[in-house]
Motif scaffolding. Structure first.
Motif, short mmCIF file in Angstrom:
data_model
loop_
_atom_site.label_atom_id
_atom_site.label_comp_id
_atom_site.label_asym_id
_atom_site.label_seq_id
_atom_site.Cartn_x
_atom_site.Cartn_y
_atom_site.Cartn_z
N GLU A 162 0.87 -1.17 0.00
CA GLU A 162 0.00 0.00 0.00
C GLU A 162 0.90 1.21 0.00
N ILE A 163 0.69 2.12 -0.94
CA ILE A 163 1.59 3.25 -1.13
C ILE A 163 0.81 4.56 -1.24
N ALA A 164 1.53 5.67 -1.09
CA ALA A 164 0.93 6.98 -1.35
C ALA A 164 0.87 7.18 -2.86
N TYR A 165 -0.18 7.87 -3.32
CA TYR A 165 -0.34 8.10 -4.75
C TYR A 165 -0.61 9.58 -5.01
N THR A 166 0.22 10.16 -5.87
CA THR A 166 0.08 11.58 -6.19
C THR A 166 -0.14 11.79 -7.69
N GLY A 167 -0.43 10.72 -8.42
CA GLY A 167 -0.63 10.83 -9.86
C GLY A 167 -1.98 11.43 -10.21
#
Length: 315
Positions: A162-167
């Motif tokens: 699970e990761i941060a997403y800034t796209g």
């Protein structure tokens, strides 16, 4: 469990279907307006079109699912029966089949669905913290057993995260980076779920935008004739199934425990996101264009992705 029961779990589509035209199978042809006495405008179907699989069998779509069609055809479209006319019999190639110890999915028309397969499709997503010992443990309560995956011998970059997403892609979008061998499912609130994948080898890689047209648990696999010609070893693995020559769903099927079928518009790309019997291929470029996942990851993604989801394969 019979081959029929394995095949009855069809969500949204039958793999390999294309729109049928009068003179060029595989292309759409809109016919005359639907009959005015149809309840929903199409006599209970989703549209007035015919769909054809790679073996020439015809289908119509009802409630997002594809049902065999053996009625009359004119101008590349189905012809509704006249009120009071005797019902047309199914063709001998698609006889009605009874499915004992099965039940009908509530709210879904069409053939009965085996309870074990229904439970597999409705398996809830595990939204707790990702614990690899649990995430990659054996699964015994699916229609076929899924062996444990030895995550300790795998590059951590290819394990579920699970990761941060800034796209810029909207939640629900699947983004595949073939070079990184990673698939990312964009989620709300600036988060995403990332999985390792295997992708197409040289000459079979592809990029572009498609949609998840259907999802299927333990699907049958119908390798194209060209693939069988390239790999004679497949000849000993395939057999005659209901929709053609293929490998029935199960533990030895190359599509694994789950498959998501990718279409562009009304055309099947023939590419899938699916589980695999070769988890050691994750992180490599070895497939014929499909996106391979560890079976446990394919099950996890399957439970989170909706039919109609956008799929972006980066160049």
């Amino acid at each position: 469990m019979s081959d029929f029961m394995r095949r009855t779990l069809l969500i949204g589509s039958t793999a390999g279907l294309a729109l049928l035209a009068a003179t060029a199978p595989g292309h759409a042809q809109r016919g005359a307006p639907p009959p005015s006495d149809a309840i929903d405008g199409y006599g209970g179907y989703d549209d007035d079109r015919l769909y054809q699989d790679q073996n020439g069998a015809l289908y119509r779509r009802r409630g997002g699912r594809y049902e065999p069609y053996a009625g009359r055809v004119e101008g590349g479209r189905p012809v509704p029966d006249r009120p009071g006319a005797p019902a047309l019999r199914r063709s001998a190639e698609r006889p009605p089949v009874e499915a004992p110890e099965a039940e009908t999915v509530p709210g879904q028309p069409g053939p009965a669905v085996n309870p074990a397969m229904k439970a597999a499709v409705e398996r809830p997503a595990d939204d707790g913290p990702i614990d690899y010992a649990r995430a990659y443990a054996p699964i015994a309560d699916d229609p076929f057993p899924v062996p444990a995956f030895n995550y300790k011998k795998t590059n951590p970059a290819y394990l579920r995260q699970e990761i941060a997403y800034t796209g810029s892609y909207e939640p629900g979008t699947i983004v595949i980076d073939p070079r990184a061998h990673q698939l990312t499912l964009v989620q709300p609130n600036g988060r995403a779920r990332r999985y390792g994948v295997g992708v197409g080898k040289q000459g079979f890689s592809w990029s572009g935008i498609s949609t998840v047209n259907s999802k299927q648990a333990w699907p049958d696999w119908y390798p194209p004739k060209e693939m069988i010609a390239r790999r004679p070893d497949l000849a000993g693995q395939v057999s005659k199934l209901q929709s053609g020559v293929g490998v029935p769903g199960g533990s030895r099927n190359p599509l694994g425990a789950r498959a998501m079928y990718l279409w562009q518009g009304n055309k099947d790309t023939l590419y899938r996101i699916h589980g695999t019997t070769e988890p050691e291929s994750i992180g490599k470029s070895v497939s014929s264009g499909c996106i391979r996942m560890i079976n446990q990851d394919a099950i996890d993604l399957f439970s989170r992705v909706s039919v109609g989801a956008k799929v972006v394969v980066l160049n």
